[in-house]
Design an enzyme around this catalytic site. Structure first.
Site, PDB file in Angstrom:
ATOM      1  N   TYR A  59     -22.158   1.259  -1.205  1.00 25.29           N
ATOM      2  CA  TYR A  59     -22.933   0.742  -2.341  1.00 25.29           C
ATOM      3  C   TYR A  59     -24.408   0.731  -1.936  1.00 25.29           C
ATOM      4  O   TYR A  59     -24.889  -0.197  -1.308  1.00 25.29           O
ATOM      5  CB  TYR A  59     -22.493  -0.670  -2.754  1.00 25.29           C
ATOM      6  N   GLN A 176      -6.987  -3.263  -2.144  1.00 27.35           N
ATOM      7  CA  GLN A 176      -7.856  -3.210  -3.319  1.00 27.35           C
ATOM      8  C   GLN A 176      -7.637  -1.867  -4.010  1.00 27.35           C
ATOM      9  O   GLN A 176      -7.629  -0.820  -3.356  1.00 27.35           O
ATOM     10  CB  GLN A 176      -9.320  -3.369  -2.900  1.00 27.35           C
ATOM     11  N   TYR A 204      -9.918  -3.614  -8.771  1.00 25.10           N
ATOM     12  CA  TYR A 204     -11.332  -3.301  -9.021  1.00 25.10           C
ATOM     13  C   TYR A 204     -11.510  -2.669 -10.394  1.00 25.10           C
ATOM     14  O   TYR A 204     -10.555  -2.215 -10.988  1.00 25.10           O
ATOM     15  CB  TYR A 204     -11.955  -2.508  -7.882  1.00 25.10           C
TER      16      TYR A 204
HETATM   17  P1  NAP Z   1     -16.317  -4.232 -13.745  1.00 25.46           P
HETATM   18  O1  NAP Z   1     -16.161  -5.472 -12.977  1.00 25.46           O
HETATM   19  O2  NAP Z   1     -15.125  -3.634 -14.406  1.00 25.46           O
HETATM   20  O3  NAP Z   1     -17.433  -4.404 -14.876  1.00 25.46           O
HETATM   21  C1  NAP Z   1     -18.675  -4.973 -14.570  1.00 25.46           C
HETATM   22  C2  NAP Z   1     -19.510  -5.011 -15.838  1.00 25.46           C
HETATM   23  O4  NAP Z   1     -18.911  -5.901 -16.771  1.00 25.46           O
HETATM   24  C3  NAP Z   1     -20.896  -5.594 -15.597  1.00 25.46           C
HETATM   25  O5  NAP Z   1     -21.767  -4.620 -15.105  1.00 25.46           O
HETATM   26  C4  NAP Z   1     -21.264  -6.046 -16.991  1.00 25.46           C
HETATM   27  O6  NAP Z   1     -21.591  -4.908 -17.790  1.00 25.46           O
HETATM   28  C5  NAP Z   1     -19.918  -6.532 -17.516  1.00 25.46           C
HETATM   29  N1  NAP Z   1     -19.744  -7.994 -17.394  1.00 25.46           N
HETATM   30  C6  NAP Z   1     -19.399  -8.713 -16.297  1.00 25.46           C
HETATM   31  N2  NAP Z   1     -19.273 -10.014 -16.596  1.00 25.46           N
HETATM   32  C7  NAP Z   1     -19.520 -10.128 -17.921  1.00 25.46           C
HETATM   33  C8  NAP Z   1     -19.542 -11.208 -18.819  1.00 25.46           C
HETATM   34  N3  NAP Z   1     -19.243 -12.442 -18.443  1.00 25.46           N
HETATM   35  N4  NAP Z   1     -19.865 -10.973 -20.105  1.00 25.46           N
HETATM   36  C9  NAP Z   1     -20.144  -9.726 -20.516  1.00 25.46           C
HETATM   37  N5  NAP Z   1     -20.151  -8.657 -19.714  1.00 25.46           N
HETATM   38  C10 NAP Z   1     -19.826  -8.846 -18.419  1.00 25.46           C
HETATM   39  O7  NAP Z   1     -16.966  -3.058 -12.861  1.00 25.46           O
HETATM   40  P2  NAP Z   1     -17.613  -3.001 -11.408  1.00 25.46           P
HETATM   41  O8  NAP Z   1     -18.643  -4.023 -11.168  1.00 25.46           O
HETATM   42  O9  NAP Z   1     -18.009  -1.592 -11.204  1.00 25.46           O
HETATM   43  O10 NAP Z   1     -16.361  -3.319 -10.470  1.00 25.46           O
HETATM   44  C11 NAP Z   1     -16.168  -4.606  -9.896  1.00 25.46           C
HETATM   45  C12 NAP Z   1     -16.250  -4.550  -8.404  1.00 25.46           C
HETATM   46  O11 NAP Z   1     -15.145  -3.803  -7.888  1.00 25.46           O
HETATM   47  C13 NAP Z   1     -17.464  -3.790  -7.860  1.00 25.46           C
HETATM   48  O12 NAP Z   1     -18.649  -4.572  -7.920  1.00 25.46           O
HETATM   49  C14 NAP Z   1     -17.015  -3.508  -6.467  1.00 25.46           C
HETATM   50  O13 NAP Z   1     -17.227  -4.632  -5.651  1.00 25.46           O
HETATM   51  C15 NAP Z   1     -15.519  -3.229  -6.653  1.00 25.46           C
HETATM   52  N6  NAP Z   1     -15.195  -1.785  -6.692  1.00 25.46           N
HETATM   53  C16 NAP Z   1     -14.427  -1.275  -5.689  1.00 25.46           C
HETATM   54  C17 NAP Z   1     -14.101   0.066  -5.681  1.00 25.46           C
HETATM   55  C18 NAP Z   1     -13.264   0.605  -4.565  1.00 25.46           C
HETATM   56  O14 NAP Z   1     -13.191   1.836  -4.397  1.00 25.46           O
HETATM   57  N7  NAP Z   1     -12.636  -0.229  -3.776  1.00 25.46           N
HETATM   58  C19 NAP Z   1     -14.521   0.928  -6.707  1.00 25.46           C
HETATM   59  C20 NAP Z   1     -15.287   0.372  -7.739  1.00 25.46           C
HETATM   60  C21 NAP Z   1     -15.612  -0.989  -7.732  1.00 25.46           C
HETATM   61  P3  NAP Z   1     -23.049  -4.567 -18.361  1.00 25.46           P
HETATM   62  O15 NAP Z   1     -23.393  -3.295 -17.700  1.00 25.46           O
HETATM   63  O16 NAP Z   1     -22.847  -4.332 -19.815  1.00 25.46           O
HETATM   64  O17 NAP Z   1     -23.966  -5.709 -18.044  1.00 25.46           O
END
Ligand code: NAP
Length: 309
Positions: A59, A176, A204
């Site tokens: 990241y 994960q 995730y």
């Molecule tokens: P996510 O959690 O599915 O979505 C995050 C998005 O949801 C935010 O950017 C925001 O979108 C919206 N959001 C969050 N809280 C909200 C609320 N209370 N009200 C309205 N909208 C809200 O996607 P992600 O952040 O990409 O994934 C989560 C975590 O998973 C990552 O940060 C990372 O740590 C982990 N991850 C791991 C892998 C892996 O390969 N292991 C891959 C991907 C991610 P807006 O853009 O509209 O503000």
């Protein structure tokens, strides 16, 4: 309001609502974010009782770990459960995945330095490579655990077969993988296996990159990777929005919003002990904690199951 939970068989105790820090720093899949704003997101999370922080070498690369580490230094280290991941190796112009014991040991040392800490609570092998036997890769992490450099062992993006090989000696604490109401493959074999073995599964993309947070409509446009994500295209986007809208009455009846119902539903699935929603704004972090106030009945759980089956 705080309901703490243990990760797998480990002694890590976390708030079930954690924080994914993929967006922190704005250098990865979510561009154009301010570093100080990202640090504020992490700070707010900790201040509000979120103690489970999820980052990774890739990241940024490097920058999310560095920024998270800077914020963690402002608090008592032992109050925070810091998870990071490694396996990406930069080779000239290419990025390759490397699970060799020597590479993973170096990856942990590098993460420790960037995070500015002398132990990592949870270290995941971020992706499987095609060549290293998975028990050998996990064996390297077991040595690091014995040395006190990491406290628990995780793997990410592993198939069930790879997980079984990785867990041959029972050392895997946390898995994960991608899982959300639109992507439910993990229910077939992964969640039954992790539940049987007492391994925590951390989903995730819990909001399918925001789609399940319930705030988009047909007119919403995206200038990041979502512009090409199949879930956000044309008729499929409209159908997906319609499904998300069906969660509104359930949320309204409980006095919460759609994201809280979605996260609470995951926390009712076998072996999902914690979630790591991403956030770009401090308000989202605060808001997601309302999940802890949601109790879903068996009927509500199965209704939501049907809506997205
Ligand atoms: P996510 O959690 O599915 O979505 C995050 C998005 O949801 C935010 O950017 C925001 O979108 C919206 N959001 C969050 N809280 C909200 C609320 N209370 N009200 C309205 N909208 C809200 O996607 P992600 O952040 O990409 O994934 C989560 C975590 O998973 C990552 O940060 C990372 O740590 C982990 N991850 C791991 C892998 C892996 O390969 N292991 C891959 C991907 C991610 P807006 O853009 O509209 O503000």
């Amino acid at each position: 309001m705080e309901k703490m939970t243990r990760l797998g068989k480990s002694d890590l105790v976390v708030n079930p609502v954690g924080l994914g820090t993929n967006a922190v720093g704005g250098h990865n899949i979510y561009p154009n974010l301010d570093e100080e704003a990202g640090k504020d997101v992490v700070r707010t999370a900790i201040e509000q009782g979120v103690n489970f922080l999820d980052t990774a070498f890739i990241y940024g690369p490097e920058r999310s770990e560095e920024l998270v580490g800077q914020v963690v230094k402002e608090y008592m280290r032992d109050d925070i459960v810091l998870a990071t991941k490694g396996a990406h190796q930069f080779e000239a112009e290419d990025v390759v995945i490397n699970n060799s014991p020597s590479f993973l040991k170096k990856a942990v040392e590098d993460s420790l330095r960037r995070l500015g800490t002398d132990y990592i609570d949870l270290f995941y092998i971020h992706f499987p490579d095609d060549v290293t036997s998975k028990d050998e890769a996990v064996g390297a992490l077991k040595e690091l655990r014995d040395e006190g450099k990491i406290r628990t062992i995780g793997v990410s993006n592993f198939s069930v077969q790879q997980l079984k090989e990785a867990n041959k000696d029972g050392y895997v604490d946390v898995v994960q993988g991608e899982y959300n109401l639109f992507k439910r493959e993990a229910e077939n074999e992964m969640l039954p296996y992790t539940a049987e073995k007492g391994i925590t599964f951390v989903p995730y993309f819990p909001f399918a990159s925001g789609l399940l947070a319930g705030k988009y409509d047909e007119n919403t446009t995206f200038d990041d990777f979502r512009a090409k994500n199949p879930l956000f295209q044309g008729e499929e986007f409209k159908l997906n929005l319609a499904k998300v809208n069906q969660l509104r009455p359930i949320a309204e009846e409980k006095g919460v919003d759609v994201p809280h119902i979605v996260l609470a539903w995951y926390l009712n699935q076998p072996s999902i002990d914690a979630v790591i929603p991403g956030a770009k704004r401090t308000q989202q972090v605060v808001d997601n904690l309302k999940t802890l106030d949601v109790d879903l009945s068996d009927k509500e759980i199965s209704n939501i199951d049907d809506l997205f089956s």
